[in-house]
Design a protein around this motif. Structure first.
Motif, PDB file in Angstrom:
ATOM      1  N   THR A  73       0.663  -1.248   0.028  1.00 23.77           N
ATOM      2  CA  THR A  73      -0.094   0.043   0.152  1.00 23.77           C
ATOM      3  C   THR A  73       0.777   1.370   0.046  1.00 23.77           C
ATOM      4  O   THR A  73       0.252   2.364  -0.369  1.00 23.77           O
ATOM      5  N   SER A  78      -1.513   8.409  -3.804  1.00 18.93           N
ATOM      6  CA  SER A  78      -2.185   9.149  -2.878  1.00 18.93           C
ATOM      7  C   SER A  78      -3.873   9.388  -3.424  1.00 18.93           C
ATOM      8  O   SER A  78      -4.902   9.733  -2.730  1.00 18.93           O
ATOM      9  N   PHE A  81      -6.033   6.632  -2.706  1.00 23.99           N
ATOM     10  CA  PHE A  81      -6.406   6.485  -0.876  1.00 23.99           C
ATOM     11  C   PHE A  81      -5.198   7.254  -0.330  1.00 23.99           C
ATOM     12  O   PHE A  81      -3.849   6.641  -0.342  1.00 23.99           O
ATOM     13  N   SER A  82      -5.337   8.143   0.456  1.00 25.00           N
ATOM     14  CA  SER A  82      -4.256   8.777   1.294  1.00 25.00           C
ATOM     15  C   SER A  82      -4.075   8.608   2.562  1.00 25.00           C
ATOM     16  O   SER A  82      -3.261   8.878   3.239  1.00 25.00           O
ATOM     17  N   GLU A  84      -4.606   5.851   6.295  1.00 25.61           N
ATOM     18  CA  GLU A  84      -4.113   4.708   6.578  1.00 25.61           C
ATOM     19  C   GLU A  84      -4.934   3.279   6.376  1.00 25.61           C
ATOM     20  O   GLU A  84      -6.183   3.151   6.414  1.00 25.61           O
ATOM     21  N   TRP A  85      -4.304   2.373   5.479  1.00 19.03           N
ATOM     22  CA  TRP A  85      -5.167   1.052   5.137  1.00 19.03           C
ATOM     23  C   TRP A  85      -5.464   0.096   6.371  1.00 19.03           C
ATOM     24  O   TRP A  85      -4.545   0.052   7.292  1.00 19.03           O
ATOM     25  N   GLY A 103      -9.645   1.877   1.494  1.00 15.91           N
ATOM     26  CA  GLY A 103      -8.475   1.501   2.253  1.00 15.91           C
ATOM     27  C   GLY A 103      -8.745   0.237   3.042  1.00 15.91           C
ATOM     28  O   GLY A 103      -8.045   0.428   4.398  1.00 15.91           O
ATOM     29  N   LYS A 104      -9.557  -0.548   2.377  1.00 21.63           N
ATOM     30  CA  LYS A 104      -9.730  -1.733   3.370  1.00 21.63           C
ATOM     31  C   LYS A 104      -9.137  -2.998   2.699  1.00 21.63           C
ATOM     32  O   LYS A 104      -9.301  -3.306   1.416  1.00 21.63           O
ATOM     33  N   VAL A 129      -5.444  -5.099  -4.166  1.00 25.52           N
ATOM     34  CA  VAL A 129      -5.193  -3.526  -4.343  1.00 25.52           C
ATOM     35  C   VAL A 129      -5.486  -2.901  -5.888  1.00 25.52           C
ATOM     36  O   VAL A 129      -5.844  -1.982  -6.017  1.00 25.52           O
TER      37      VAL A 129
END
Length: 266
Positions: A73, A78, A81-82, A84-85, A103-104, A129
Motif C-alpha cells: 500500500t 495518494s 487513497f491517502s 491508513e489502510w 482503504g480496506k 489492491v
C-alpha cells in the motif's frame, strides 16, 4: 427486422450514456459513481464483514499479513487513497482475499496455505489492491446500472410492439449480456489487476517471478474444479501465468530498482 434494429438501438443508446475514464493500463472505462460513494460503500461492507466473520487472533499471522500489506500500500498513489489502510485477517479456510475502496484489505487464513512465502502473498494483496486502483468496483456497478436500464427499455419495446414470446426473448438477452458482456468484462478486470499487482509487488521489493509460482499453487489447490474459461469470471490459471510472464521483464526491472527488500515472516 425493424424490431431488431430498434432493440439494438436502445441498448446502444444506453451504453453510450457514459462517464468516461481511462484505467491504469489505458483501457476505456465507464464510471458513474464518485470516489466518496465507493469509499462509503467499501467501509460499510467491511464493517459488516467484521461483524459476521471470525477475525484471527493469531498475532504472528496478523503481523505477517500486515507487513506485506504495508509494503504494497506504500506504493498506492495518494489520489487513490491517502489514509491508513485497515488490514484484517479473517479466520476462515476460504482461499480468498479482497480489497475495497476506502482503504480496506481482508485476507482469509486459507489463502496463507497456498501462498508459500511473502512474495506470493504480495502477489495476492497486490492483485486485490490493483482492483481498487483501477476502480473495477465502480466500473462493474456502472455496467450493471447501464445493463439494467437497457434491459428495461428493451422490455418496453417488446411490450409496445406486442411481441409474442417476449419472456424467452428477454431471458435470451439476459444470458447474452452475461456471457457476451459481463463475464468477459470480469476476466478483463482480473487480468488487469494481475498486471497492476505485478507492478506493485515489484516496486515494493517483492520478487515478481513468484507470482507465477502462486498461480501454479492456486491451480493445484483448485483440483481442476473450475468452469471452462468462456463461462468463468476469472481467466484460467495458465492464461494468467502467460499474462504475468508477458509483463515480467518490466516488473523485474522495477524489482531490481526497488529501494527496499521487505522481510515479512510468519
Amino acid at each position: 427486422m425493424k424490431l431488431k434494429f430498434t432493440t439494438s438501438a436502445v441498448i446502444a443508446a444506453v451504453l453510450t450514456l457514459t462517464a468516461c475514464a481511462t484505467s491504469p493500463t489505458g483501457r476505456n472505462q465507464v464510471l458513474l459513481y464518485s470516489e466518496d460513494q465507493l469509499a462509503q460503500m467499501g467501509s460499510q461492507a467491511f464493517t459488516g464483514m467484521k461483524e459476521e466473520l471470525k477475525i484471527s487472533n493469531k498475532s504472528v499471522s496478523n503481523d505477517y499479513v500486515q507487513c506485506v500489506a504495508d509494503a504494497i500500500t506504500a506504493q498506492v498513489p495518494s489520489t487513490v487513497f491517502s489514509g491508513e489502510w485497515e488490514v484484517v485477517v479473517f479466520d476462515d479456510e476460504q482461499i480468498n482475499a479482497f480489497a475495497l475502496p476506502g482503504g480496506k484489505i481482508g485476507v482469509y487464513t486459507g489463502i496463507l496455505n497456498v501462498a508459500e512465502n511473502q512474495h506470493q502473498l504480495a502477489a495476492i494483496i497486490g492483485h486485490e489492491v490493483g482492483h481498487v486502483i483501477a476502480e473495477h468496483g465502480n466500473e462493474r456497478m456502472s455496467q450493471s446500472t447501464l445493463i439494467n436500464v437497457g434491459s428495461q427499455a428493451v422490455g418496453q419495446v417488446l411490450a409496445a410492439n406486442e411481441v409474442p414470446q417476449s419472456g424467452p426473448i428477454m431471458a435470451a438477452i439476459g444470458l447474452g449480456m452475461q456471457v457476451g458482456v459481463q463475464l468477459p468484462f470480469s476476466r478483463t478486470h482480473e487480468s488487469e489487476a494481475d498486471v497492476i499487482g505485478l507492478q506493485l509487488m515489484a516496486k515494493s521489493g517483492f520478487d515478481p517471478r513468484q507470482s507465477v509460482n502462486l498461480w501454479q499453487n492456486m491451480d493445484a489447490a483448485s483440483g481442476g474444479e473450475r468452469p471452462m474459461e468462456f463461462l468463468s469470471t476469472h481467466p484460467a490459471p495458465q492464461t494468467r501465468i502467460d499474462n504475468l510472464q508477458a509483463n515480467m521483464q518490466a516488473a523485474y526491472a522495477d524489482y531490481q530498482a526497488a529501494s527496499s527488500r521487505p522481510s515479512c515472516t510468519r
